[in-house]
Design a protein around this motif. Structure first.
Motif, PDB file in Angstrom:
ATOM      1  N   CYS A 561       0.847  -1.191   0.000  1.00 36.14           N
ATOM      2  CA  CYS A 561       0.000   0.000   0.000  1.00 36.14           C
ATOM      3  C   CYS A 561       0.881   1.239   0.000  1.00 36.14           C
ATOM      4  O   CYS A 561       1.879   1.320   0.736  1.00 36.14           O
ATOM      5  CB  CYS A 561      -0.920   0.005   1.222  1.00 36.14           C
ATOM      6  SG  CYS A 561      -2.089   1.390   1.258  1.00 36.14           S
ATOM      7  N   LEU A 562       0.509   2.193  -0.829  1.00 37.83           N
ATOM      8  CA  LEU A 562       1.165   3.497  -0.875  1.00 37.83           C
ATOM      9  C   LEU A 562       0.111   4.541  -0.529  1.00 37.83           C
ATOM     10  O   LEU A 562      -0.939   4.631  -1.185  1.00 37.83           O
ATOM     11  CB  LEU A 562       1.745   3.752  -2.268  1.00 37.83           C
ATOM     12  CG  LEU A 562       2.410   5.102  -2.504  1.00 37.83           C
ATOM     13  CD1 LEU A 562       3.630   5.268  -1.602  1.00 37.83           C
ATOM     14  CD2 LEU A 562       2.826   5.236  -3.973  1.00 37.83           C
ATOM     15  N   TYR A 563       0.375   5.348   0.522  1.00 34.90           N
ATOM     16  CA  TYR A 563      -0.594   6.321   1.024  1.00 34.90           C
ATOM     17  C   TYR A 563       0.044   7.699   1.008  1.00 34.90           C
ATOM     18  O   TYR A 563       1.133   7.901   1.557  1.00 34.90           O
ATOM     19  CB  TYR A 563      -1.013   5.954   2.445  1.00 34.90           C
ATOM     20  CG  TYR A 563      -2.092   6.841   3.034  1.00 34.90           C
ATOM     21  CD1 TYR A 563      -3.426   6.669   2.700  1.00 34.90           C
ATOM     22  CD2 TYR A 563      -1.756   7.854   3.933  1.00 34.90           C
ATOM     23  CE1 TYR A 563      -4.413   7.482   3.250  1.00 34.90           C
ATOM     24  CE2 TYR A 563      -2.730   8.671   4.490  1.00 34.90           C
ATOM     25  CZ  TYR A 563      -4.059   8.483   4.139  1.00 34.90           C
ATOM     26  OH  TYR A 563      -5.042   9.284   4.681  1.00 34.90           O
ATOM     27  N   ALA A 564      -0.624   8.648   0.341  1.00 35.11           N
ATOM     28  CA  ALA A 564      -0.090  10.010   0.216  1.00 35.11           C
ATOM     29  C   ALA A 564      -1.178  11.008   0.576  1.00 35.11           C
ATOM     30  O   ALA A 564      -2.351  10.821   0.216  1.00 35.11           O
ATOM     31  CB  ALA A 564       0.407  10.259  -1.204  1.00 35.11           C
ATOM     32  N   VAL A 565      -0.816  12.062   1.272  1.00 36.90           N
ATOM     33  CA  VAL A 565      -1.732  13.157   1.601  1.00 36.90           C
ATOM     34  C   VAL A 565      -1.201  14.423   0.921  1.00 36.90           C
ATOM     35  O   VAL A 565      -0.043  14.835   1.143  1.00 36.90           O
ATOM     36  CB  VAL A 565      -1.832  13.370   3.124  1.00 36.90           C
ATOM     37  CG1 VAL A 565      -2.698  14.592   3.424  1.00 36.90           C
ATOM     38  CG2 VAL A 565      -2.407  12.132   3.791  1.00 36.90           C
ATOM     39  N   TYR A 566      -2.064  15.013   0.109  1.00 40.46           N
ATOM     40  CA  TYR A 566      -1.678  16.235  -0.602  1.00 40.46           C
ATOM     41  C   TYR A 566      -2.329  17.431   0.070  1.00 40.46           C
ATOM     42  O   TYR A 566      -3.551  17.482   0.242  1.00 40.46           O
ATOM     43  CB  TYR A 566      -2.106  16.151  -2.064  1.00 40.46           C
ATOM     44  CG  TYR A 566      -1.909  17.443  -2.817  1.00 40.46           C
ATOM     45  CD1 TYR A 566      -0.669  18.093  -2.819  1.00 40.46           C
ATOM     46  CD2 TYR A 566      -2.957  18.016  -3.539  1.00 40.46           C
ATOM     47  CE1 TYR A 566      -0.478  19.288  -3.507  1.00 40.46           C
ATOM     48  CE2 TYR A 566      -2.779  19.200  -4.245  1.00 40.46           C
ATOM     49  CZ  TYR A 566      -1.532  19.837  -4.213  1.00 40.46           C
ATOM     50  OH  TYR A 566      -1.349  21.024  -4.887  1.00 40.46           O
ATOM     51  N   ASP A 567      -1.488  18.401   0.441  1.00 43.20           N
ATOM     52  CA  ASP A 567      -1.954  19.658   1.029  1.00 43.20           C
ATOM     53  C   ASP A 567      -1.792  20.752  -0.026  1.00 43.20           C
ATOM     54  O   ASP A 567      -0.671  21.237  -0.278  1.00 43.20           O
ATOM     55  CB  ASP A 567      -1.128  19.990   2.268  1.00 43.20           C
ATOM     56  CG  ASP A 567      -1.597  21.267   2.947  1.00 43.20           C
ATOM     57  OD1 ASP A 567      -2.515  21.933   2.409  1.00 43.20           O
ATOM     58  OD2 ASP A 567      -1.040  21.603   4.010  1.00 43.20           O
ATOM     59  N   PRO A 568      -2.890  21.128  -0.695  1.00 41.02           N
ATOM     60  CA  PRO A 568      -2.763  22.115  -1.784  1.00 41.02           C
ATOM     61  C   PRO A 568      -2.470  23.520  -1.292  1.00 41.02           C
ATOM     62  O   PRO A 568      -1.980  24.349  -2.069  1.00 41.02           O
ATOM     63  CB  PRO A 568      -4.126  22.042  -2.476  1.00 41.02           C
ATOM     64  CG  PRO A 568      -5.064  21.607  -1.399  1.00 41.02           C
ATOM     65  CD  PRO A 568      -4.280  20.705  -0.492  1.00 41.02           C
ATOM     66  N   ILE A 569      -2.778  23.790  -0.044  1.00 42.11           N
ATOM     67  CA  ILE A 569      -2.504  25.121   0.495  1.00 42.11           C
ATOM     68  C   ILE A 569      -1.038  25.239   0.886  1.00 42.11           C
ATOM     69  O   ILE A 569      -0.356  26.225   0.573  1.00 42.11           O
ATOM     70  CB  ILE A 569      -3.419  25.398   1.699  1.00 42.11           C
ATOM     71  CG1 ILE A 569      -4.886  25.378   1.253  1.00 42.11           C
ATOM     72  CG2 ILE A 569      -3.072  26.746   2.339  1.00 42.11           C
ATOM     73  CD1 ILE A 569      -5.873  25.511   2.394  1.00 42.11           C
ATOM     74  N   GLY A 570      -0.537  24.204   1.573  1.00 39.98           N
ATOM     75  CA  GLY A 570       0.864  24.218   1.976  1.00 39.98           C
ATOM     76  C   GLY A 570       1.821  23.774   0.893  1.00 39.98           C
ATOM     77  O   GLY A 570       3.031  23.906   1.039  1.00 39.98           O
ATOM     78  N   GLY A 571       1.295  23.219  -0.252  1.00 39.58           N
ATOM     79  CA  GLY A 571       2.172  22.765  -1.335  1.00 39.58           C
ATOM     80  C   GLY A 571       3.074  21.631  -0.901  1.00 39.58           C
ATOM     81  O   GLY A 571       4.301  21.681  -1.122  1.00 39.58           O
ATOM     82  N   GLU A 572       2.484  20.592  -0.317  1.00 38.21           N
ATOM     83  CA  GLU A 572       3.301  19.526   0.247  1.00 38.21           C
ATOM     84  C   GLU A 572       2.614  18.174   0.074  1.00 38.21           C
ATOM     85  O   GLU A 572       1.380  18.061   0.144  1.00 38.21           O
ATOM     86  CB  GLU A 572       3.530  19.810   1.737  1.00 38.21           C
ATOM     87  CG  GLU A 572       4.442  18.820   2.429  1.00 38.21           C
ATOM     88  CD  GLU A 572       4.605  19.167   3.903  1.00 38.21           C
ATOM     89  OE1 GLU A 572       5.714  19.592   4.282  1.00 38.21           O
ATOM     90  OE2 GLU A 572       3.618  19.008   4.659  1.00 38.21           O
ATOM     91  N   LEU A 573       3.446  17.154  -0.132  1.00 42.82           N
ATOM     92  CA  LEU A 573       2.999  15.753  -0.110  1.00 42.82           C
ATOM     93  C   LEU A 573       3.558  15.094   1.139  1.00 42.82           C
ATOM     94  O   LEU A 573       4.737  15.259   1.464  1.00 42.82           O
ATOM     95  CB  LEU A 573       3.496  14.993  -1.340  1.00 42.82           C
ATOM     96  CG  LEU A 573       2.744  15.159  -2.657  1.00 42.82           C
ATOM     97  CD1 LEU A 573       3.523  14.490  -3.789  1.00 42.82           C
ATOM     98  CD2 LEU A 573       1.333  14.575  -2.579  1.00 42.82           C
ATOM     99  N   HIS A 574       2.716  14.338   1.805  1.00 37.55           N
ATOM    100  CA  HIS A 574       3.140  13.578   2.981  1.00 37.55           C
ATOM    101  C   HIS A 574       2.863  12.110   2.663  1.00 37.55           C
ATOM    102  O   HIS A 574       1.700  11.707   2.514  1.00 37.55           O
ATOM    103  CB  HIS A 574       2.355  14.033   4.209  1.00 37.55           C
ATOM    104  CG  HIS A 574       2.894  13.509   5.497  1.00 37.55           C
ATOM    105  ND1 HIS A 574       2.221  13.626   6.699  1.00 37.55           N
ATOM    106  CD2 HIS A 574       4.071  12.881   5.793  1.00 37.55           C
ATOM    107  CE1 HIS A 574       2.944  13.091   7.664  1.00 37.55           C
ATOM    108  NE2 HIS A 574       4.077  12.626   7.133  1.00 37.55           N
ATOM    109  N   LEU A 575       3.912  11.270   2.511  1.00 36.31           N
ATOM    110  CA  LEU A 575       3.763   9.927   1.992  1.00 36.31           C
ATOM    111  C   LEU A 575       4.331   8.885   2.947  1.00 36.31           C
ATOM    112  O   LEU A 575       5.304   9.149   3.669  1.00 36.31           O
ATOM    113  CB  LEU A 575       4.477   9.768   0.643  1.00 36.31           C
ATOM    114  CG  LEU A 575       4.167  10.767  -0.470  1.00 36.31           C
ATOM    115  CD1 LEU A 575       5.247  11.843  -0.493  1.00 36.31           C
ATOM    116  CD2 LEU A 575       4.074  10.075  -1.822  1.00 36.31           C
ATOM    117  N   ALA A 576       3.739   7.678   2.895  1.00 34.58           N
ATOM    118  CA  ALA A 576       4.273   6.506   3.586  1.00 34.58           C
ATOM    119  C   ALA A 576       4.042   5.291   2.701  1.00 34.58           C
ATOM    120  O   ALA A 576       3.055   5.231   1.954  1.00 34.58           O
ATOM    121  CB  ALA A 576       3.610   6.321   4.951  1.00 34.58           C
TER     122      ALA A 576
END
Length: 815
Positions: A561-576
């Motif tokens: 499993c690949l899980y990513a959270v995209y924050d369009p306001i902060g311009g960041e990807l947080h992945l595990a």
């Protein structure tokens, strides 16, 4: 033992091949009641009773014993067999069911119209689903002795025994020949008996303490030699002007019967090799139809139940006149096109009770019509509206055989022979029944497999989400490709989940294995990911919880499993990552693509492994590509090649997100060798500009509700969304009022985000999620969420690390 020496010592046994003792065998099968269920031609010759007299009678009545072996027998000593007067205790124990292991011996039997017969015997107790309890093989020892004396060979003794080791010479030939002398049994039954015989030990002849020769049935040279000798004696008698005795009469009819039986077995073996090469139902149907034309029949029409064709289950029981039957195949030797318009493939129809087809499908037995008369042809033709099939069927011989498995009729085959050809007979009916039994089993396997595949695909399709093309701050495109082999329905999935703060969770996973279980496991994991994502868990913690869940579901459940959270306001990807292939990030600035170097982690379900996360800065227009390994893994090729191709194709310019996905699929799916299913998710990370976000912190004061209404109305006017001010102001008032009422110590946060929709979020530090209630007319509370539910395009709640978020959306258009 030295088998080479046997060739020199016993040439007569094998008709030139000393490695096997070819002797005529009598074969008797005894059922569980002690009655004879099979009596071969060899048994008739050895014991004197015809098959019609023997079948159904007690085996003890057919093997009478009296007297002892003569002391001056030329082939003594027998060892333990010589002194016993009778069948021998082991055979008697076998016959009455007291023996549960194989035994062999010699006996002196009283045979009608003959002198006492010296018999060699082998007895095998049988187990399994059939009625057969005992198989007895027997041979004429005196005849064998005479044959060997004619060769000028003398043996110390001839005794029956068993060879228990599996590499004994002649075993393969015995397995091949024994079914040939069980012609009244189905091939499956005879094969089951042969398998048990070979497991219990091969019958052998022992000529000395060291020489043992495996026994195989002789229906060739020995019978031809005997027949030639009988004909010579008959010719001598006839030359003297005397009548020829019955025992010297030519047995050409028996030879023809045996040849027909052998031909039938060869045909069934040939057909078995042609059908069942695939579990694809359509291909199996064609194989079954083509296997019988033209060798067995000139026309073969195959009909299946409507539910079988549809890959559905159907109730057990006998079909009736309302059952619909689909014509799924038609093979013939007539001129091309003659049958196509009259009886087209694909037509569905019921059959009335008076037809032979209905009789076959309800009884489950073959129906033989030697010749279709004019009257029957007219009756059959009446079932075909506006089409006259009488010229095609009248005068032909017809055999209707059921296609059934596990006592359920799946369909039937209509077999027709040209009028010029020999009519179907009883042997053809038996052959057709055996053919249909094999074909029915193959079709049922394909049907069940198709049904399971259909269930798995339906389950999988129902669990694959319908992701909207636009989420807050990103555009999404997906592709799913099933495996290219049957049975490759798997557990690949993708998903996206709305998160507080206009963030989006992007997920791609792959359950190891294929089939219904994998699809079901995928559904459980996907649901769990959605639930935990809604709780706004950090990526590493979410995978940790998912791993715990997989272990609780049972051993053997593994998934990546690949899980990513995209924050369009902060311009960041947080992945595990949990054992999955890395994602590709395509930079908008220069079009460069790269595999993100993530901590890999172990697959979900391994247990006891820590997961790590990574934060990556992204810019508006960057694209994230996530896929399962089925897209990049090819048989015989290093996965690095596939990953390199993925990076290259992902960077290729495209007019749209869909075009970009198609470019990747074409680049990787045309290399050949892909058999696994594929899930692909691409997200264009558009971001949200700071001027499209407005935030306020509200003190824990009821007066802040008025300020919240005012700032929302003013902000919407500034954004050119004044038409949304009234409903937005009303809903914000309700949500802020609830938040202030339930907050403990932290200020309430109000946020507006302008995009394809207008998103409003209210955060507080209370973890209890609000519930939509039905307020009573006299109640002072409970109407706030009802108002939000009525006016909002969409709304929801989610827990956060600090408390909860309640949000709603309104349709918006930018200026």
């Amino acid at each position: 033992m030295d088998h080479g020496s046997e060739r020199d010592t016993h040439p007569g046994l094998g008709a030139g091949d000393g490695a096997s003792g070819r002797i005529p065998l009598a074969v008797v099968v005894v059922d569980r009641d002690g009655d004879v269920s099979h009596w071969s031609t060899g048994a008739r010759r050895l014991f004197g009773a015809a098959k019609e007299e023997a079948v159904g009678r007690s085996v003890l009545d057919l093997l009478p014993v009296s007297g002892a072996l003569p002391e001056d027998d030329e082939i003594t000593p027998y060892g333990a067999y010589a002194a016993y007067d009778g069948l021998g205790p082991d055979l008697e124990s076998s016959l009455d069911g007291r023996l549960n292991f194989p035994a062999a011996g010699r006996a002196r039997l009283t045979v009608p119209d003959r002198d006492r017969a010296d018999v060699l015997w082998w007895a095998y107790p049988l187990v399994g689903p059939g009625d057969e309890r005992l198989l007895v093989l027997a041979a004429d020892a005196e005849r064998l002795r005479r044959s060997e004396q004619d060769e000028g060979i003398a043996f110390e003794r001839i005794a029956p025994g068993f060879a228990l080791h599996t590499d004994f010479p002649g075993a393969e030939e015995l397995a091949r020949r024994l079914p040939e002398i069980l012609p009244s049994m189905s091939v499956d039954e005879s094969a089951r008996i042969v398998a048990q015989v070979l497991e219990l030990g091969y019958p052998v002849l022992e000529f000395s303490q060291n020489d043992r020769v495996p026994v195989t049935p002789d229906w060739g040279v020995a019978r031809r030699t005997e027949r030639m000798a009988r004909r010579e004696r008959a010719a001598q008698v006839a030359a003297q002007g005397l009548p020829v005795p019955a025992e010297l009469a030519d047995d050409e009819g028996e030879d023809l019967e045996y040849a027909a039986v052998r031909e039938r077995l060869e045909f069934l073996t040939e057909v078995s090799g042609k059908i069942g090469t695939s579990l694809d139902l359509s291909r199996t149907i064609v194989e079954v139809s083509r296997a019988v034309v033209p060798r067995f029949t000139d026309v073969a029409g195959t009909y299946l139940r409507e539910q079988v064709v549809a890959g559905e289950g159907f109730p057990d029981g006998v079909p009736d006149t309302t059952t619909m039957w689909h014509r799924v195949a038609l093979e013939h030797t007539d001129e091309p096109g003659r049958w196509d318009d009259v009886v087209p493939v694909g037509e569905a129809m019921p059959f009335p009770a008076h037809t032979p087809f209905f009789q076959c499908m309800t009884s489950g037995e073959p129906v033989l019509v030697p010749r279709i008369s004019v009257e029957m042809g007219h009756a059959i033709a009446s079932q075909f509206e506006k089409r006259d099939i009488r010229p095609l069927i009248t005068g032909r011989s017809m055999l209707v055989v059921p296609l059934k498995a596990r006592n359920v009729v799946l369909g039937f085959m209509i077999l027709l022979r040209h009028p010029e050809r020999e009519m179907f007979n009883d042997m053809d009916r038996v052959t057709g029944a055996e053919l249909a039994a094999r074909a029915g089993l193959v079709l049922d396997n394909a049907r069940m497999y198709t049904y399971q595949e259909s269930v798995a695909e339906t389950l999988q399709d129902s669990m694959l989400p319908h992701i909207p093309p636009r989420m807050a701050g990103c555009d999404i495109a997906t592709r799913y490709l099933p495996g290219t082999l049957l049975g490759r329905v798997g557990g690949d999935w993708f998903d996206s989940v709305k998160l507080p703060g206009a963030r989006t969770a992007l997920v791609v996973g792959d359950v190891m294995g294929h089939g219904l279980n994998s699809a079901a496991m995928m559904g459980q994991l996907r649901t769990a990911v959605q639930t935990m994502a809604a709780m706004d868990l950090p990526p590493a913690q979410l995978l940790r919880n998912l791993d715990d869940l997989a272990q609780r579901l049972g051993d053997g459940y593994l998934a990546t499993c690949l899980y990513a959270v995209y924050d369009p306001i902060g311009g960041e990807l947080h992945l595990a990552n949990a054992g999955h292939i890395p994602p590709v990030l395509v930079r908008a600035v220069d079009g460069r693509s790269e595999l993100l170097d993530l901590p890999t982690g172990a697959p979900i379900g391994v247990g006891g492994v820590a997961f790590e996360s990574l934060r990556v800065r992204v810019e508006p227009g960057d694209r994230l590509v996530m896929c399962t390994d089925g897209l990049v893994e090819m048989r015989g090729e290093d996965i690095g090649v596939g990953l390199a191709t993925l990076c290259e194709s992902a960077a290729h310019p495209a007019a749209s997100m869909d075009d970009a996905c198609d470019t990747i699929i074409r680049a990787l799916n045309t290399r050949g060798g892909r058999k696994d299913d594929v899930a692909l998710l691409m997200a264009r990370l558009n971001g949200i500009e700071p001027e499209d976000v407005a935030e306020w912190r509200l003190a824990l004061d009821p007066a802040e509700v008025r300020r919240a209404r005012a700032v929302v109305r003013e902000q919407l006017h500034d954004w050119g969304l004044a038409r949304l001010a009234d409903p937005a102001e009303l809903m914000v008032s309700e949500l802020v009022t609830n938040a202030l009422r339930h907050s403990h110590s932290r200020p309430v946060q109000l946020r507006l985000i302008r995009g394809e929709t207008l998103l409003c979020e209210v955060d507080d530090d209370d973890h209890t999620l609000p519930t939509l209630l039905s307020a009573r007319p006299d109640a002072d509370a409970g109407r706030g969420l009802r108002v939000v539910s009525t006016l909002a395009r969409e709304w929801g709640t989610s827990r956060t690390a600090a408390g909860k978020t309640v949000w709603f959306e309104l349709t918006s258009r930018r200026r």
